[in-house]
Design a protein around this motif. Structure first.
Motif, short mmCIF file in Angstrom:
data_model
loop_
_atom_site.label_atom_id
_atom_site.label_comp_id
_atom_site.label_asym_id
_atom_site.label_seq_id
_atom_site.Cartn_x
_atom_site.Cartn_y
_atom_site.Cartn_z
N TYR A 99 0.88 -1.38 0.23
CA TYR A 99 0.05 0.11 0.00
C TYR A 99 0.72 1.34 0.11
O TYR A 99 0.46 2.28 -0.70
CB TYR A 99 -0.99 0.05 1.03
CG TYR A 99 -1.82 1.18 1.27
CD1 TYR A 99 -2.99 1.25 0.52
CD2 TYR A 99 -1.75 2.01 2.12
CE1 TYR A 99 -3.63 2.21 0.45
CE2 TYR A 99 -2.62 3.30 2.16
CZ TYR A 99 -3.54 3.46 1.07
OH TYR A 99 -4.33 4.52 1.23
N GLY A 109 -10.77 4.18 9.35
CA GLY A 109 -9.96 3.57 8.45
C GLY A 109 -8.50 4.08 8.24
O GLY A 109 -8.33 4.50 7.04
N GLY A 123 -5.76 3.04 7.98
CA GLY A 123 -4.53 2.21 7.64
C GLY A 123 -3.17 2.33 8.18
O GLY A 123 -3.31 2.29 9.40
N ASP A 149 -8.81 1.47 12.81
CA ASP A 149 -9.04 0.42 11.60
C ASP A 149 -9.35 -1.00 12.07
O ASP A 149 -9.48 -1.25 13.15
CB ASP A 149 -7.51 0.42 11.04
CG ASP A 149 -7.69 0.27 9.29
OD1 ASP A 149 -7.59 1.08 8.54
OD2 ASP A 149 -7.81 -1.03 8.96
N ASN A 150 -9.76 -1.86 11.24
CA ASN A 150 -9.94 -3.35 11.26
C ASN A 150 -9.16 -4.30 10.47
O ASN A 150 -9.46 -5.41 10.74
CB ASN A 150 -11.28 -3.60 11.15
CG ASN A 150 -11.61 -3.84 9.60
OD1 ASN A 150 -10.92 -3.33 8.79
ND2 ASN A 150 -12.90 -4.29 9.11
N ALA A 195 -11.30 -0.88 15.42
CA ALA A 195 -12.73 -0.67 15.41
C ALA A 195 -13.12 -1.06 14.06
O ALA A 195 -12.39 -0.97 12.81
CB ALA A 195 -13.03 0.81 15.50
N ASP A 196 -14.45 -1.34 13.97
CA ASP A 196 -15.16 -1.56 12.65
C ASP A 196 -16.02 -0.39 12.36
O ASP A 196 -17.01 -0.07 12.96
CB ASP A 196 -15.92 -2.98 12.85
CG ASP A 196 -16.58 -3.20 11.20
OD1 ASP A 196 -16.76 -2.48 10.56
OD2 ASP A 196 -16.79 -4.44 11.35
N VAL A 197 -15.55 0.31 11.23
CA VAL A 197 -16.34 1.41 10.84
C VAL A 197 -17.67 1.33 10.45
O VAL A 197 -18.57 2.21 10.78
CB VAL A 197 -15.58 2.10 9.41
CG1 VAL A 197 -16.20 3.49 9.00
CG2 VAL A 197 -14.31 2.76 9.97
N ASN A 238 -10.30 8.89 5.17
CA ASN A 238 -9.81 8.84 3.81
C ASN A 238 -9.55 7.68 3.07
O ASN A 238 -8.95 6.66 3.48
CB ASN A 238 -8.38 9.57 3.97
CG ASN A 238 -7.56 10.01 2.32
OD1 ASN A 238 -8.08 10.80 1.79
ND2 ASN A 238 -6.62 9.50 2.34
N ALA A 239 -10.14 7.57 1.83
CA ALA A 239 -9.96 6.50 0.95
C ALA A 239 -10.56 5.01 1.77
O ALA A 239 -10.00 4.00 1.42
CB ALA A 239 -8.64 6.23 0.44
C1 SAM Z 1 -7.10 2.37 0.94
S1 SAM Z 1 -6.82 2.11 2.84
C2 SAM Z 1 -6.84 3.80 3.34
C3 SAM Z 1 -5.93 4.17 4.60
C4 SAM Z 1 -5.71 5.71 4.93
N1 SAM Z 1 -7.12 6.09 5.33
C5 SAM Z 1 -4.86 6.09 3.81
O1 SAM Z 1 -5.62 7.22 3.49
O2 SAM Z 1 -3.98 5.93 3.41
C6 SAM Z 1 -8.46 1.83 3.44
C7 SAM Z 1 -8.45 1.17 5.00
O3 SAM Z 1 -9.96 0.92 5.50
C8 SAM Z 1 -9.86 -0.11 6.24
N2 SAM Z 1 -10.86 -0.68 6.42
C9 SAM Z 1 -11.99 -1.24 5.36
N3 SAM Z 1 -13.09 -1.49 5.96
C10 SAM Z 1 -12.95 -0.99 7.12
C11 SAM Z 1 -14.00 -1.19 8.22
N4 SAM Z 1 -15.12 -2.02 8.17
N5 SAM Z 1 -13.75 -1.06 9.40
C12 SAM Z 1 -12.34 -0.25 9.79
N6 SAM Z 1 -11.63 -0.30 9.03
C13 SAM Z 1 -11.72 -0.53 7.59
C14 SAM Z 1 -8.81 -0.93 5.60
O4 SAM Z 1 -8.29 -1.65 6.61
C15 SAM Z 1 -7.74 -0.07 5.16
O5 SAM Z 1 -6.90 0.08 6.18
#
Ligand code: SAM
Length: 268
Positions: free
Chosen positions: A13, A45, A47, A68-69, A96-98, A113-114
């Motif tokens: 990533y 989230g 990351g 994040d999860n 945490a689960d968003v 973000n993303a």
């Molecule tokens: C594309 S990455 C973005 C990471 C960071 N926000 C950035 O901009 O670099 C997406 C992130 O969302 C997290 N994610 C996806 N679904 C999620 C959920 N239901 N709960 C928590 N985190 C989640 C993933 O584990 C991942 O770390």
């Protein structure tokens, strides 16, 4: 084969960390001043935590938690970014689960973000998040709006041929910008929504494949983790198709990427 939660690879990533951070800084540039002197901030989230850390540059005294999860992403964030910040604030990370996260205390800023494209029905959570803001606080997010781009169309076309019929959710992953605006305005927020298409200039061999291996292709790579032969065959076909869709130019490989932004300020 249906979708399981994708496994994440922080190193893959972060290979395009500079390009990926740009939309986050563009999002923060539109976030107004926060109500608290030492703001409480959530990054949903988060990351590997590298963009979460940028929040401490804008709000040096803030108490910031990235949620994040993914155990892999959180491990990276803990090691690289957790601790007191130079401005007297702090940065920590928590599982945490968003899909179910609810603010447990008043927040000055909830940012994402993303990530929300991975969270089905995320707009249904907006009410609880805005409710958890302090008056004058802000909810701000950015999501990709590139699901019709060749990078995603091609993976969507290939996946069923490898038995992956329900692995990629694209059609309903994000809303149109005007629909985000309506939802947030309905919640009483002063709302600013826009979209931008970046043209990232990527370098190296097969750079678009390298990019999506860190994000959009994660569900496919996860689903085929136990079948390396099928995974490699899919990757070979996909690589060829991406080479044709994104030919390198004189200065690198241009990779257009549309993104949607929203900044919603709760009434003070
Ligand atoms: C594309 S990455 C973005 C990471 C960071 N926000 C950035 O901009 O670099 C997406 C992130 O969302 C997290 N994610 C996806 N679904 C999620 C959920 N239901 N709960 C928590 N985190 C989640 C993933 O584990 C991942 O770390």
């Amino acid at each position: 084969m249906t979708a399981a939660a994708p496994t994440w690879d922080p190193a893959q990533y972060l290979r395009h960390a500079g390009h990926r951070a740009r939309p986050f800084t563009d999002l923060l540039a539109r976030v107004p001043d926060l109500p608290g002197d030492r703001p409480r901030i959530a990054d949903l989230g988060c990351g590997p935590g590298n963009v979460t850390a940028l929040l401490a540059e804008r709000w040096p005294g803030a108490r910031i938690t990235g949620y994040d999860n993914s155990a892999e992403m959180l491990d990276k964030a803990h090691v690289e970014h957790e601790g007191p910040t130079p401005g007297g604030g702090s940065l920590d990370f928590s599982h945490a689960d968003v899909r179910t996260w609810t603010p447990g205390e008043p927040y000055d800023l909830i940012v994402s973000n993303a990530t929300l494209q991975w969270v089905p029905d995320h707009v249904e959570r907006f009410g609880a998040w805005v409710e958890g803001l302090r008056p004058g606080g802000t909810f701000a997010f950015q999501v990709p709006g590139n699901f019709d781009a060749p990078s995603h169309r091609l993976m969507r076309d290939l996946a069923p041929r490898y038995g992956l019929t329900d692995t990629l959710r694209h059609d309903d992953a994000v809303l149109a910008p005007r629909d985000y605006l309506a939802r947030l305005a309905d919640l009483g927020c002063t709302t600013d929504v826009w979209e931008t298409t970046y043209v990232h200039l990527l370098t190296g061999e097969d750079p678009v494949l390298d990019w999506v291996k860190g994000t959009g292709l994660r569900p496919v790579l996860t689903a085929l983790a136990d079948d390396p032969e099928a995974r490699d065959a899919l990757l070979a076909e996909y690589r060829e198709a991406l080479r044709a869709a994104y030919p390198p130019g004189a200065h690198g490989t241009p990779f257009p990427f549309r993104r949607i932004f929203a900044v919603a300020r709760k009434e003070a």
